[in-house]
Write an enzyme that holds these catalytic residues in place. Structure first.
Site, PDB file in Angstrom:
ATOM      1  N   CYS A  62      45.025  18.630  27.696  1.00  0.00           N
ATOM      2  CA  CYS A  62      44.698  17.539  28.611  1.00  0.00           C
ATOM      3  C   CYS A  62      44.455  16.280  27.799  1.00  0.00           C
ATOM      4  O   CYS A  62      43.947  16.340  26.678  1.00  0.00           O
ATOM      5  CB  CYS A  62      43.461  17.876  29.453  1.00  0.00           C
ATOM      6  SG  CYS A  62      43.156  16.688  30.789  1.00  0.00           S
ATOM      7  N   CYS A 120      37.034  15.530  30.558  1.00  0.00           N
ATOM      8  CA  CYS A 120      36.075  15.519  31.661  1.00  0.00           C
ATOM      9  C   CYS A 120      34.951  16.516  31.405  1.00  0.00           C
ATOM     10  O   CYS A 120      35.202  17.704  31.167  1.00  0.00           O
ATOM     11  CB  CYS A 120      36.780  15.833  32.973  1.00  0.00           C
ATOM     12  SG  CYS A 120      38.060  14.636  33.401  1.00  0.00           S
ATOM     13  N   CYS A 148      34.833  19.734  33.698  1.00  0.00           N
ATOM     14  CA  CYS A 148      36.057  20.506  33.908  1.00  0.00           C
ATOM     15  C   CYS A 148      35.768  22.007  33.937  1.00  0.00           C
ATOM     16  O   CYS A 148      35.153  22.551  33.013  1.00  0.00           O
ATOM     17  CB  CYS A 148      37.078  20.199  32.819  1.00  0.00           C
ATOM     18  SG  CYS A 148      38.644  21.077  33.052  1.00  0.00           S
TER      19      CYS A 148
END
Length: 301
Positions: free
Chosen positions: A40, A44, A47
């Site tokens: 990714c 985040c 996540c």
């Protein structure tokens, strides 16, 4: 039948033997989420699909075989997820392959390489789900997205999807950082058909060590949802998913081609689908049909 290119590395994850008595439903639901890769471009903090202990991924050929097998087993809709699925080098081809099998296609994305994907295979893509957790770039950056102009870029992509006849969803994770926010103006601007609103979910082995400061209560989450319910009068279907609704209500496949569930607060994996078949692998995870129904998992797509 083809086998995965890499053997699962579980070290700490739990592989679940068949146990029908602990699974509320043994039937594969019509909607399946295929997590292609763990890679990714964002970090985040909340996540719940980082796949920290998963090593490797399936080849293009094996992914096509897997998609075919899911369709034969009764799947009707496939959602390509990650990580960030638009980083996968063969996503466009896989979307077209899924569409050719008669599947409804969807990609959940932070928009990283969405535009090239639309250029190459927009004709085969039914839905795009854009991840937008705040109307503030600053909040997005604190959460781990980090891209300058994140919101403006997602708005442009939402506009493009509508122009090209691709149906639009927005996905928002509600955390302690955005729980008091009013996102109404952004929702009215982007005009998604469906807005999925998730209560931030702690999952051991996925986001522990990062997510704790972001957690919030069910009542806090429900106040956020109530603040935005009026958006339904503008044709936006608001779909809240509390931690309860998110647990055990998805058919999910990891980058190694294994079903997994989160009913114990961590990921539990089946044997690889391409080794044992869809039916046998599905029998090795837990799925709660009522929760799937309650969260609007079955809809006229």
């Amino acid at each position: 039948m083809s086998k995965p290119d890499h053997c699962p590395v579980l070290s700490g994850d739990t592989e679940t033997p068949p146990n029908p008595s602990r699974s509320v439903s043994m039937k594969l639901p019509p909607a399946v989420n295929l997590h292609l890769i763990k890679s990714c471009n964002a970090k985040c903090r909340f996540c719940f699909a980082t796949f920290r202990k998963v090593r490797g991924s399936l080849s293009h050929e094996n992914l096509e075989t897997l998609i075919f097998s899911l369709r034969q087993a009764g799947a009707e809709k496939i959602t390509f997820a990650g990580g960030e699925p638009t980083l996968h080098p063969h996503l466009g081809s896989l979307v077209e392959h899924a569409k050719a099998q008669g599947l409804v296609t969807c990609v959940v994305t932070n928009g990283a390489h969405l535009d090239p994907l639309l250029d190459s295979c927009g004709h085969a893509l039914d839905w795009v789900a854009l991840s937008i957790d705040s109307a503030s770039d600053k909040t997005e950056q604190i959460l781990g997205r980090g891209e300058p102009g994140y919101i403006a870029h997602r708005i442009r992509q939402a506009d493009r999807c509508r122009r090209e006849g691709i149906r639009l969803k927005l996905n928002t994770v509600v955390t302690a950082l955005n729980v008091d926010e009013d996102m109404s103006a952004l929702l009215q601007r982007t005009q998604p058909e469906r807005w999925k609103v998730f209560q931030v979910l702690p999952v051991a082995g996925q986001n522990d060590g990062d997510v704790e400061p972001l957690l919030l209560s069910r009542s806090q989450f429900e106040r956020f949802v109530a603040r935005h319910r009026y958006l339904e009068q503008f044709g936006i279907t608001v779909l809240p998913e509390s931690n309860t609704h998110m647990t055990g209500s998805y058919a999910m496949i990891d980058p190694l081609g294994r079903f997994f569930d989160n009913t114990d607060g961590q990921h539990r994996y089946s044997k690889p689908i391409l080794d044992v078949g869809v039916e046998e692998a599905w029998s090795q995870v837990r799925f709660i049909q009522d929760r799937f129904d309650e969260r609007g998992g079955l809809y006229a797509w």
